[in-house]
Design a protein around this motif. Structure first.
Motif, PDB file in Angstrom:
ATOM      1  N   GLU A 105      77.182  -4.633 122.906  1.00  0.00           N
ATOM      2  CA  GLU A 105      77.559  -3.524 123.785  1.00  0.00           C
ATOM      3  C   GLU A 105      77.616  -4.006 125.219  1.00  0.00           C
ATOM      4  O   GLU A 105      76.856  -4.897 125.575  1.00  0.00           O
ATOM      5  CB  GLU A 105      76.540  -2.382 123.651  1.00  0.00           C
ATOM      6  N   PRO A 106      78.455  -3.426 126.072  1.00  0.00           N
ATOM      7  CA  PRO A 106      79.477  -2.429 125.722  1.00  0.00           C
ATOM      8  C   PRO A 106      80.579  -3.089 124.885  1.00  0.00           C
ATOM      9  O   PRO A 106      81.196  -4.052 125.341  1.00  0.00           O
ATOM     10  CB  PRO A 106      80.022  -1.993 127.085  1.00  0.00           C
TER      11      PRO A 106
ATOM     12  N   ILE B   6      84.542  -3.992 126.053  1.00  0.00           N
ATOM     13  CA  ILE B   6      84.836  -5.122 126.946  1.00  0.00           C
ATOM     14  C   ILE B   6      84.740  -6.449 126.177  1.00  0.00           C
ATOM     15  O   ILE B   6      85.546  -7.362 126.386  1.00  0.00           O
ATOM     16  CB  ILE B   6      83.923  -5.127 128.212  1.00  0.00           C
ATOM     17  N   HIS B   7      83.785  -6.519 125.275  1.00  0.00           N
ATOM     18  CA  HIS B   7      83.662  -7.752 124.493  1.00  0.00           C
ATOM     19  C   HIS B   7      84.799  -7.879 123.476  1.00  0.00           C
ATOM     20  O   HIS B   7      85.245  -8.988 123.171  1.00  0.00           O
ATOM     21  CB  HIS B   7      82.286  -7.821 123.833  1.00  0.00           C
TER      22      HIS B   7
ATOM     23  N   LEU C  45      90.450  -2.350 131.514  1.00  0.00           N
ATOM     24  CA  LEU C  45      89.715  -3.300 130.674  1.00  0.00           C
ATOM     25  C   LEU C  45      90.266  -4.714 130.834  1.00  0.00           C
ATOM     26  O   LEU C  45      89.511  -5.692 130.774  1.00  0.00           O
ATOM     27  CB  LEU C  45      89.789  -2.884 129.199  1.00  0.00           C
TER      28      LEU C  45
ATOM     29  N   LEU D 270      88.886  -6.172 134.034  1.00  0.00           N
ATOM     30  CA  LEU D 270      87.457  -6.450 133.872  1.00  0.00           C
ATOM     31  C   LEU D 270      87.196  -7.572 132.863  1.00  0.00           C
ATOM     32  O   LEU D 270      86.250  -8.356 133.045  1.00  0.00           O
ATOM     33  CB  LEU D 270      86.717  -5.171 133.456  1.00  0.00           C
TER      34      LEU D 270
ATOM     35  N   ASP E 208      87.654 -10.714 134.810  1.00  0.00           N
ATOM     36  CA  ASP E 208      86.486 -10.944 135.669  1.00  0.00           C
ATOM     37  C   ASP E 208      85.301 -11.453 134.849  1.00  0.00           C
ATOM     38  O   ASP E 208      84.592 -12.383 135.257  1.00  0.00           O
ATOM     39  CB  ASP E 208      86.072  -9.636 136.367  1.00  0.00           C
ATOM     40  N   ALA E 209      85.080 -10.818 133.703  1.00  0.00           N
ATOM     41  CA  ALA E 209      83.927 -11.183 132.870  1.00  0.00           C
ATOM     42  C   ALA E 209      84.074 -12.597 132.318  1.00  0.00           C
ATOM     43  O   ALA E 209      83.082 -13.342 132.245  1.00  0.00           O
ATOM     44  CB  ALA E 209      83.762 -10.177 131.732  1.00  0.00           C
TER      45      ALA E 209
ATOM     46  N   VAL F   3      80.193  -5.966 135.439  1.00  0.00           N
ATOM     47  CA  VAL F   3      81.337  -5.548 134.612  1.00  0.00           C
ATOM     48  C   VAL F   3      80.893  -4.527 133.564  1.00  0.00           C
ATOM     49  O   VAL F   3      81.589  -3.535 133.324  1.00  0.00           O
ATOM     50  CB  VAL F   3      82.008  -6.772 133.945  1.00  0.00           C
ATOM     51  N   ALA F   4      79.727  -4.737 132.957  1.00  0.00           N
ATOM     52  CA  ALA F   4      79.214  -3.787 131.968  1.00  0.00           C
ATOM     53  C   ALA F   4      79.042  -2.411 132.601  1.00  0.00           C
ATOM     54  O   ALA F   4      79.406  -1.386 132.010  1.00  0.00           O
ATOM     55  CB  ALA F   4      77.885  -4.277 131.399  1.00  0.00           C
TER      56      ALA F   4
ATOM     57  N   GLN G   7      80.593  -1.145 135.183  1.00  0.00           N
ATOM     58  CA  GLN G   7      81.903  -0.558 135.487  1.00  0.00           C
ATOM     59  C   GLN G   7      82.573  -0.045 134.205  1.00  0.00           C
ATOM     60  O   GLN G   7      83.189   1.031 134.204  1.00  0.00           O
ATOM     61  CB  GLN G   7      82.778  -1.608 136.193  1.00  0.00           C
ATOM     62  N   VAL G   8      82.439  -0.797 133.119  1.00  0.00           N
ATOM     63  CA  VAL G   8      83.047  -0.383 131.843  1.00  0.00           C
ATOM     64  C   VAL G   8      82.441   0.930 131.366  1.00  0.00           C
ATOM     65  O   VAL G   8      83.158   1.871 130.998  1.00  0.00           O
ATOM     66  CB  VAL G   8      82.856  -1.481 130.764  1.00  0.00           C
TER      67      VAL G   8
ATOM     68  N   ILE H 156      83.600   3.813 133.532  1.00  0.00           N
ATOM     69  CA  ILE H 156      84.968   4.237 133.186  1.00  0.00           C
ATOM     70  C   ILE H 156      84.962   5.069 131.906  1.00  0.00           C
ATOM     71  O   ILE H 156      85.610   6.109 131.821  1.00  0.00           O
ATOM     72  CB  ILE H 156      85.885   2.994 133.004  1.00  0.00           C
TER      73      ILE H 156
END
Lengths: 338, 338
Positions: A64-65, A68-69, A145, A148, A151-152, B195-196, B198-199, B202
């Protein structure tokens, strides 16, 4: 050298043979080339790429989250030949390190490469819908996403490179090597590297006048060659290469970086659209400056040969067997068909 | 703890006093507070912020490609109180380092902070037009430059932190400290840090149901507290703090990170719109979960006091004079009026 080329640009200080366009004969690295024929390059590439893919899969667990992954994994694990990480591992091994030592920097350069593709594809940049045969990251996950995820991945590259747990517990990597590698990678990504290339590319599109050759070379050196250079150099640093060894490998990487683009331009005018998977000859038709246009097709081929020879010359003082992968990687870039 | 909170989230492992909402009396750091009254906090903040501004100006020279460096400088030098870099320098000095040693990590955290603001402001994110009283980066330079300026600042943060030339030539910084700081900063930026946050932010906006307190705290801890924590921790690492010292300062930073948000929520319901410069009370009106709404205004104030006390307790084993800046920084966050 026109005024828009940064005075501080490290890549603008290329050694003379790379800058000149005369095609004086340079002695080829014949011994290395002969040895290389005995080397199973395809098997090497496939086994290293498979190891890189396994390590990338582990480097971005689906925690999690989740969303994003998922986005990071979607772009990172979408395939590709993994040329940059394989270059990194090959340079590490040539400098005396084990493959497992070269893996963290190899993952880092592939994460940076993927980040640059995700951000370049964004609607406000190149606005591409497809990448490696699948919808681009922002098409699949939406723009926020995609920004981000880039960025990640950029942050994760530095985390992977600097985290002691990335390296095999049996090997102790001197922190001084890691610090040098971090600084090298950061320089190649930023406003004097990848970002600089993208900025000048954006500024050069949609203009009435053709792009001058110096500007074209600047874009190539920063958008393509900078990360190829960093891949080889940080692999060599982490592998324990001496300063002269690292600098010879840097020169090798600069040669293959420019070679990559010259061959790309040649393929663009010689291959059919179908073979190439894109509109062939469009660079020439759209008045975009290319090497074949500037110096003719035959001279472009000679220039590519010269760059390939020069790249291999840098490898002649190394152990011949260990140098075979990099010899073949140069040939692979020079003689590829797409 | 709901299932969407990452199992690996380092900040979700906050010590009990931070997680509980009971307001049991904790002995205040009275001695430190008494000493702090003699300390010229305003003068300290102004002089450190001025030093940071000078160093930021030098860190991003206006070289070619000019436009990207203009965009980076526009956002980086737009003002602000420089709380993060001052925290970093104060922690470095408390751990035994000179201000000049703390400057490279201080610049790095301000670059990361600016990067996150530029990307958060993008049309596909929060779509903000103004930041610090001037047009946002993408309004002034266009979206492509804003994306790239963020990327370049992220890379420059790691370059600044890892480049030996960032540090005074008279001081030799052990590479092991730099490697630890790079890993810490990279963790705080990525998909388990900024980033987590911000995700999840959102994903939580525009929903019918109110945001649960755990999710709200997750967003705060990742979007705000993570970088405050990294600022303090990497300052302490580069300054040469022992492991126990670094961990006490980490705890201090976690306290003030949450304190920052609790006070923000309190101000939102107690100050008028004019005083605050934004629509006061809108969080409460829009059914957004806030601390005053959850536990009432009085209990929120007590919780803030508790966090402030807990933060200062972490400083009691340090040299009292050197700890004064961090004592005052906690008070500054607790008692600010906007």
């Amino acid at each position: 050298m026109t005024s828009w080329i940064p005075a501080t640009c490290p890549l603008s200080l290329l050694p003379p043979p790379l800058r000149k366009t005369s095609l004086a004969a340079i002695p080829a690295g014949k011994e290395a080339a002969a040895l290389a024929t005995e080397f199973d390059f395809k098997g090497y590439m496939l086994s290293k790429a498979a190891a890189v893919n396994r390590a990338l899969d582990l480097a971005v667990p689906l925690v999690e989250p989740r969303r994003i992954h998922e986005a990071m994994r979607y772009s990172l694990l979408a395939g590709g030949k993994r040329v940059r990480p394989v270059l990194c591992i090959a340079a590490c091994e040539l400098a005396g390190g084990h493959e497992s030592l070269g893996m963290p920097p190899a993952l880092a350069v592939e994460m940076i490469h993927t980040m640059s593709l995700i951000h370049d594809d964004l609607p406000c940049m190149d606005d591409d819908d497809l990448r490696r045969g699948q919808p681009t990251c922002h098409r699949a996950f939406g723009e926020p996403l995609a920004v981000l995820a880039g960025d990640a991945l950029l942050a994760l590259a530095f985390r992977t490179l600097s985290n002691p747990q990335s390296y095999p517990s049996s090997l102790s990597v001197p922190p001084s090597r890691i610090v040098r590698a971090v600084a090298e990678l950061a320089r190649c990504v930023g406003s004097e590297g990848l970002v600089a290339g993208q900025v000048v590319d954006i500024e050069s599109t949609g203009r009435a006048e053709p792009v001058p050759i110096e500007r074209l070379e600047y874009i190539h050196l920063h958008k393509t060659a900078a990360l190829l250079e960093a891949s080889v150099v940080i692999g060599a640093i982490i592998g324990g290469g001496s300063d002269p060894q690292v600098e010879r490998l840097r020169r090798y990487a600069q040669c293959i970086g420019l070679l990559f683009q010259v061959v790309d331009d040649i393929l663009d005018v010689t291959k059919s659209s179908q073979e190439l998977g894109k509109t062939a000859g469009k660079d020439l038709a759209s008045d975009k400056t290319t090497y074949p246009k500037l110096m003719g097709l035959e001279k472009s081929r000679e220039f590519a040969e010269e760059l390939n020879r020069d790249a291999k010359q840098q490898l002649e003082d190394f152990d011949r067997e260990k140098a075979a992968p990099l010899v073949h990687l140069a040939n692979y870039i020079a003689y590829r068909q797409k």
